[in-house]
Design an enzyme around this catalytic site. Sequence first.
Site, PDB file in Angstrom:
ATOM      1  N   GLU A 111       0.830  -1.208   0.000  1.00 36.23           N
ATOM      2  CA  GLU A 111       0.000   0.000   0.000  1.00 36.23           C
ATOM      3  C   GLU A 111       0.869   1.265   0.000  1.00 36.23           C
ATOM      4  OE1 GLU A 111      -4.303  -1.292   1.759  1.00 36.23           O
ATOM      5  OE2 GLU A 111      -2.895  -0.437   3.193  1.00 36.23           O
TER       6      GLU A 111
ATOM      7  N   GLU B  49      -6.187  -6.983  -1.659  1.00 30.04           N
ATOM      8  CA  GLU B  49      -6.818  -6.936  -0.340  1.00 30.04           C
ATOM      9  C   GLU B  49      -8.266  -6.499  -0.491  1.00 30.04           C
ATOM     10  OE1 GLU B  49      -4.904  -4.754   2.753  1.00 30.04           O
ATOM     11  OE2 GLU B  49      -2.874  -5.349   2.140  1.00 30.04           O
TER      12      GLU B  49
END
Length: 317
Positions: A143, A250
């Site tokens: 991320e 995710e």
Amino acid sequence: MCGYNREICFAKGADVGWLKQMEDEGYKFYNENGKEEDCLKILQSYGINSIRLRVWVNPTDGRCGKDEVVEMAERAINMGFKLMIDFHYSDYWADPEKQFKPKAWESHSFKELVNDVSTHTKKVLIALKEKNIYPEWVQVGNEIPNGMLWPEGKIENFDKLSKLLNSGYDAVKDVLPSSKVIIHLDQGDDRKRFIEFFDNHTANGGKYDVIGVSYYPYWVNKNYKETIDNLMNNLNEYIDRYEKEVMVCEIGGEDTEVEDTYNMLKEVIERVREIPQGKGLGVFYWEPEGAFSWSKYKLSAWGSDGKPSKALDAFID
């Protein structure tokens, strides 16, 4: 190679980085019949065919360090799962709000940091390869819309960020030439976030194989019905604009809203699988087994009874 047989190729995945710790602390997992069973076997019964494992550099408690990751990877591979390795390049959680250097790298020059990324990546992957473990996918950074290894690798220094990412990419290919390298950002429904990042990375000679996204409507206080069209439009645009494959690395929904989470998962899985030419590689639930009673994490897919919630039914064809 499985060509376009999507039933074989398409990754229905689970990130289970907490699993070993949960087991070591005595947490018991039960199948839908209430019988105690290996969590990975339970996940497999729900159609999960791929496992994602995060790796930290020098975690103080050893959790998600190289040795534990190799142990869990071997276990998953021996059960027939495909594998994704997720490099955080930190001693602990790395995400959009925090991308702290490992303590051992804190005083290093930028040139040394580039080498650190390469050395650490190779060290972990060589340890896997020595066990005949060949991950399908390797994530270089976790991320990272704001960069990684701050401050040198912040997006304000995109030329340096691209050098760090390319160091990771080259290290993966040196050890595992057939593994696909993923660059992973959060908020997959936010077009601007991705276009700015990947345009800049491309301009700086950035290397990667797959664009990975997180998709959590919960964290942006929206229902998935408000954002899923944006997500899918974006994924298709990224494929065309950058000529890359895409993956939902995710996803998760609130554990108290089981029906809504089930519906979200089912629709995302179906729509990613329908992306033309098999360029939508898969969907990974983040810590489905991480029950709130143990983790205090609200987005698992596990009940207080130690059994999977009905949300996981979405992974069953």
